[in-house]
Design an enzyme around this catalytic site. Sequence first.
Site, PDB file in Angstrom:
ATOM      1  N   GLY A 134       2.592  -0.633   4.087  1.00 52.22           N
ATOM      2  CA  GLY A 134       2.055  -1.526   3.342  1.00 52.22           C
ATOM      3  C   GLY A 134       2.337  -2.981   3.267  1.00 52.22           C
ATOM      4  O   GLY A 134       3.381  -3.540   4.416  1.00 52.22           O
TER       5      GLY A 134
ATOM      6  N   TYR B 209     -10.405   1.817   5.475  1.00 49.26           N
ATOM      7  CA  TYR B 209      -9.410   1.711   4.596  1.00 49.26           C
ATOM      8  C   TYR B 209      -9.791   0.670   3.615  1.00 49.26           C
ATOM      9  O   TYR B 209     -10.001  -0.609   3.734  1.00 49.26           O
ATOM     10  CB  TYR B 209      -8.315   1.171   5.155  1.00 49.26           C
ATOM     11  CG  TYR B 209      -6.898   1.139   4.466  1.00 49.26           C
ATOM     12  CD1 TYR B 209      -5.943   2.208   4.493  1.00 49.26           C
ATOM     13  CD2 TYR B 209      -6.517   0.085   3.557  1.00 49.26           C
ATOM     14  CE1 TYR B 209      -4.855   2.081   3.820  1.00 49.26           C
ATOM     15  CE2 TYR B 209      -5.515   0.176   2.887  1.00 49.26           C
ATOM     16  CZ  TYR B 209      -4.478   1.148   3.072  1.00 49.26           C
ATOM     17  OH  TYR B 209      -3.442   1.003   2.322  1.00 49.26           O
TER      18      TYR B 209
ATOM     19  N   SER C   5       0.882  -1.266  -0.082  1.00 51.37           N
ATOM     20  CA  SER C   5      -0.043  -0.008   0.018  1.00 51.37           C
ATOM     21  C   SER C   5       0.678   1.239  -0.080  1.00 51.37           C
ATOM     22  O   SER C   5       0.286   2.473   0.096  1.00 51.37           O
ATOM     23  CB  SER C   5      -1.137   0.158   1.249  1.00 51.37           C
ATOM     24  OG  SER C   5      -1.902  -0.808   1.012  1.00 51.37           O
TER      25      SER C   5
ATOM     26  N   ASN D 122      -9.193  -0.755  -0.680  1.00 55.05           N
ATOM     27  CA  ASN D 122      -8.128  -0.671  -1.747  1.00 55.05           C
ATOM     28  C   ASN D 122      -9.105  -0.108  -3.113  1.00 55.05           C
ATOM     29  O   ASN D 122      -8.452   0.300  -4.028  1.00 55.05           O
ATOM     30  CB  ASN D 122      -7.625  -2.006  -1.994  1.00 55.05           C
ATOM     31  CG  ASN D 122      -6.685  -2.510  -1.211  1.00 55.05           C
ATOM     32  OD1 ASN D 122      -5.486  -2.034  -1.177  1.00 55.05           O
ATOM     33  ND2 ASN D 122      -7.085  -3.342   0.033  1.00 55.05           N
TER      34      ASN D 122
END
Length: 396
Positions: A345, A207, A101, A209
């Site tokens: 990440g 959060y 990430s 993606n």
Amino acid sequence: MTTSAITAKNDKRRAIRRVGATALAAALLAGAALPGVATADTAGKDRPELRAMVQEIADSGFAGAQLRVHDARGDWTGSAGVRKLGEAAKPPTNGRFRIGSNTKTFVSTVVLQLVGEGKVGLDAPVADYLPEFGLDRRITVRMLLQHTSGLFDYTGAILPDGTIVPGIPLQGKEFLDNRYHTYQPEELVRFGLSKPPLFAPGTDWTYTNINYVLAGLVIKKVTGRPYGDEIGRRILRPLGMRDTVVPGTWPGIPGPHAHGYYRYQEAGEWKTVDITEQNPSWASSAGELISTTKDLHTFFSALLGGRLLPAPLLAEMRKPHPKGGYGLGLYVQESSCGTVLKGMGGFHGYGTLMASTPDGSRTYELSMTYGDSAADLGQAYYKADQMLTDKVLCGK
């Protein structure tokens, strides 16, 4: 990210408070020899306290770790653990790895550059740029970058009542059987949109993606080029970041690199698989990039130093959401020495951190490769982050 990774992300601040800083052994603090640590000290001075830290991180459950530190004493790099299970060689200190990430920080930077050029409106509806998805017009570009769109994530979600709603196969044997499958970004978006939203746009934070897959598609629609081409044109080539790669569907990692492993349970038995090679298209513009600690340092320093964004937009990037502590593509955390800025990440087999004080005087970049340990690597990840924040960024 997997469902478990989503949980860790959403509980990040709580987890960090639980972990606290871990004391190093007195002998290590006194500079006892660490024969298992490979170092490349560009400042020409030994740093036993940094050697101790990277060794402790590797020993906490990771197969290997490579660390880069920049502070008043100069730049230092070192590694500990192993490059590959069953072998003695240490991870290369110039090795490439999957940054997960941290890709989002690159994508957000490009989107904000387009905002500065007047080609994208930060508070404009995303539907203006991507009408083909029928998005709620209340969802703005800012909401994508800050994770406040409310869209269901294609990687799965945990609902407020604790119900787990699965996404595309990213865990266990099912994931391994599909590790070379190619996903198109539009396919990932439509999967997420097939589920009810988690909340009304702008009313909460979680959060996901899917926000950054959409951001990558906005870049493509506005510029006429894939988001990776724009990252190369606007960031990688101007900064001389020759070791950063946008892999697309290519499953390998070029050049020197440590191996990452995936541990899963099948029929009651734990198994460990070398997961270094995998098709990263499931992560797309939310997490597919490959880089090095040196390149991440170059990028983050340039970004925070104002070389990639005008001051007003960099200020917008650094405004944290009150719930998630997330700005526009990076974390803005309060530490014992004040505000620190971070990219975080995770990817199958790999964990990455990049962090800096606001003025860039102290930074660290860390890559961790997962092995066959049964340790709670989520906790080990955040423990490493807290230790490096306290000792490197805060100088304790």
